[in-house]
Design an enzyme around this catalytic site. Structure first.
Site, PDB file in Angstrom:
ATOM      1  N   TYR A  12       0.797  -1.219   0.000  1.00 22.88           N
ATOM      2  CA  TYR A  12       0.000   0.000   0.000  1.00 22.88           C
ATOM      3  C   TYR A  12       0.838   1.282   0.000  1.00 22.88           C
ATOM      4  O   TYR A  12       0.302   2.372   0.129  1.00 22.88           O
ATOM      5  CB  TYR A  12      -0.990  -0.009   1.180  1.00 22.88           C
ATOM      6  CG  TYR A  12      -2.077  -1.077   1.048  1.00 22.88           C
ATOM      7  CD1 TYR A  12      -1.985  -2.086   0.102  1.00 22.88           C
ATOM      8  CD2 TYR A  12      -3.188  -1.066   1.863  1.00 22.88           C
ATOM      9  CE1 TYR A  12      -2.956  -3.059  -0.019  1.00 22.88           C
ATOM     10  CE2 TYR A  12      -4.178  -2.039   1.753  1.00 22.88           C
ATOM     11  CZ  TYR A  12      -4.055  -3.032   0.805  1.00 22.88           C
ATOM     12  OH  TYR A  12      -5.029  -3.991   0.686  1.00 22.88           O
ATOM     13  N   LYS A  41       3.512 -15.006   4.795  1.00 22.34           N
ATOM     14  CA  LYS A  41       3.659 -15.966   3.690  1.00 22.34           C
ATOM     15  C   LYS A  41       5.164 -16.123   3.461  1.00 22.34           C
ATOM     16  O   LYS A  41       5.653 -16.001   2.333  1.00 22.34           O
ATOM     17  CB  LYS A  41       2.932 -15.406   2.457  1.00 22.34           C
ATOM     18  CG  LYS A  41       2.858 -16.344   1.271  1.00 22.34           C
ATOM     19  CD  LYS A  41       1.862 -17.464   1.409  1.00 22.34           C
ATOM     20  CE  LYS A  41       1.931 -18.404   0.214  1.00 22.34           C
ATOM     21  NZ  LYS A  41       1.062 -19.593   0.393  1.00 22.34           N
ATOM     22  N   ASP A  72      -2.747 -17.973   3.446  1.00 22.78           N
ATOM     23  CA  ASP A  72      -3.794 -18.733   2.742  1.00 22.78           C
ATOM     24  C   ASP A  72      -4.461 -19.741   3.685  1.00 22.78           C
ATOM     25  O   ASP A  72      -5.689 -19.837   3.753  1.00 22.78           O
ATOM     26  CB  ASP A  72      -3.266 -19.405   1.463  1.00 22.78           C
ATOM     27  CG  ASP A  72      -1.871 -20.000   1.622  1.00 22.78           C
ATOM     28  OD1 ASP A  72      -1.265 -19.843   2.698  1.00 22.78           O
ATOM     29  OD2 ASP A  72      -1.396 -20.640   0.668  1.00 22.78           O
ATOM     30  N   ASP A 131      -5.887  -6.513   5.618  1.00 30.07           N
ATOM     31  CA  ASP A 131      -7.059  -5.962   4.936  1.00 30.07           C
ATOM     32  C   ASP A 131      -7.964  -7.108   4.477  1.00 30.07           C
ATOM     33  O   ASP A 131      -9.180  -7.123   4.736  1.00 30.07           O
ATOM     34  CB  ASP A 131      -6.569  -5.134   3.734  1.00 30.07           C
ATOM     35  CG  ASP A 131      -7.654  -4.276   3.119  1.00 30.07           C
ATOM     36  OD1 ASP A 131      -8.778  -4.261   3.648  1.00 30.07           O
ATOM     37  OD2 ASP A 131      -7.367  -3.614   2.108  1.00 30.07           O
ATOM     38  N   ASP A 164     -11.917  -8.538   6.060  1.00 31.38           N
ATOM     39  CA  ASP A 164     -13.188  -8.633   5.331  1.00 31.38           C
ATOM     40  C   ASP A 164     -13.720 -10.071   5.399  1.00 31.38           C
ATOM     41  O   ASP A 164     -14.925 -10.293   5.546  1.00 31.38           O
ATOM     42  CB  ASP A 164     -13.024  -8.219   3.855  1.00 31.38           C
ATOM     43  CG  ASP A 164     -13.163  -6.709   3.654  1.00 31.38           C
ATOM     44  OD1 ASP A 164     -12.757  -5.958   4.562  1.00 31.38           O
ATOM     45  OD2 ASP A 164     -13.679  -6.281   2.605  1.00 31.38           O
TER      46      ASP A 164
HETATM   47 MG    MG Z   1     -10.706  -3.382   3.276  1.00 33.96          MG
END
Ligand code: MG
Ligand code: NAI
Length: 358
Positions: A140, A191, A230, A254, A258
């Site tokens: 980001y 990861k 994962d 992030d 969700d």
């Molecule tokens: Mg989000």
């Protein structure tokens, strides 16, 4: 929760309100009403409206006016952010204001509690976890390039992981874990089987936090585990009850939050705060929800819970608990719910139900 902000004695609390775009504008007033309903239990509240967002960009050419940043820095004790409608295509001159604010105010942690409280449609029971997401770096930082290679276009993105940011998010995660009870579990999400340099640095740095100078056994009671990102998603769907606190680099954090929101019934329920050492900003985890905006049916509970979480970080635990208990009571009763939770009520009806409880 530790933190310098908790020990400040205030005669007033200056709250900057940044609704921005879409349903952000519909749910942020809910947070305000609930803070106001606490009345004398809080210092005198002073609200300031601040501009930001994609619509502001299209009208005035900036998504984050300098004045907004100035007021946040100089004239605010805390803030609430709604949501921004960032386009999925590149728009020259536009950059997400929430990403920029997190950077500018050094709000290095995004703390996202995910909890089930009632048998809502689509909700899994006994979930009680907190995702601590690094908030300033990873992919980001948005350093992307597009070049023409021998086989056509080549797009590249730089992923930044620093020891400094990993150390302080690690420490925030250990502190979050400590505040949760007698034998907390911290899961480090990474990861590093593939990205052994970047995720490797994140993993090692978080792991080394308990042996930093000055910690002196403070985190000895925290059990530390690791999960590849994962299989983290897989396990979150199989057995979400096992997780307590999870710490992750920005993008994984992030995504898994969700996913976690789906487990408790709706994105419209999950709150967050953007936390730094000197400032705190509440923000629902969801985005601007263009598919339902303008209809008065957005779930205001994520925004209300974000206000409560902000209060915790400012040291007002009892007041935050009153808000959270009221939200939980409304969810348990189940007769006033927005459509995302299978109900027929409007945003305002849900707000009124919470206010009645407070
Ligand atoms: Mg989000
Ligand atoms: P979204 O979070 O806005 O919506 C995803 C789904 O959840 C939609 O079906 C929406 O109706 C539902 N939903 C979200 N909030 C809700 C609420 N309060 N009550 C009931 N249902 C709710 O994510 P999406 O659709 O991927 O993105 C839409 C826009 O939001 C994009 O422009 C994106 O860039 C932006 N966004 C902004 C964020 C922020 O401001 N921090 C975070 C995520 C996305």
């Amino acid at each position: 929760m530790a933190g310098a902000l908790r020990n400040v004695i205030r005669t007033k609390l200056r709250v900057a309100m940044i609704p921005a775009d879409g349903v952000g504008r519909e749910v942020l007033p809910a947070a305000r009403s609930v803070l106001e309903a606490l009345g004398t239990a809080l210092p005198k509240l002073e609200f300031t409206h601040l501009d930001a967002g994609f619509e502001h960009f299209t009208k005035y050419g900036t998504a984050l006016p300098d004045e907004t940043l100035r007021v946040l820095r100089e004239e605010s004790d805390c803030a609430m952010f709604g949501a921004v409608s960032s386009p999925s295509r590149r728009v020259a001159g536009y950059s997400s204001p929430i990403v920029a604010m997190r950077k500018a105010l050094d709000l290095y942690a995004n703390i996202r509690p995910v909890k089930s409280v009632a048998d809502l449609p689509g909700e899994r029971s006994n979930i009680d976890m907190v995702i601590v997401r690094e908030n300033t770096e990873c992919l980001y930082i948005k350093e992307e390039t597009l070049t023409l290679g021998s086989v056509g276009k080549e797009a590249r993105a730089t992923r930044l992981i620093t020891e400094r940011a990993s150390r302080r998010i690690g420490q925030m995660a250990f502190e979050t874990a400590l505040a949760r009870g007698p034998s907390p579990l911290l899961t480090i999400v990474h990861k590093s089987n593939v990205l052994s340099v970047t995720d490797g640095l994140f993993r090692e740095t978080v792991r080394s936090v308990p042996s930093l100078p000055g910690i002196d056994g403070r985190y000895d009671c925290v059990k530390v585990e690791e999960q590849l990102v994962d299989s983290m998603v897989y396990r979150m769907f199989r057995e979400p009850q096992v997780f307590d606190v999870a710490v992750a680099p920005n993008m994984y954090g992030d995504i898994i939050s969700d996913a976690a929101a789906a487990l408790v019934g709706s994105l419209g329920l999950v709150p967050s705060v953007n936390a730094g050492d000197n400032f705190i900003m509440g923000e629902p985890v969801h985005g601007s929800a263009p598919d339902i905006m303008g209809r008065g049916i957005a779930n205001p509970l994520a925004s209300i819970r974000s206000a409560a979480l902000m209060l915790v970080h400012l040291g007002y635990d009892d007041q935050a608990k009153r808000v959270d208990d009221s939200v939980d009571a409304v969810l348990r009763r189940g007769d006033v719910l927005t459509p995302d939770l299978g109900g027929k009520s409007t945003t305002q009806q849900v707000v009124d139900a919470v206010l009645k409880q407070i």
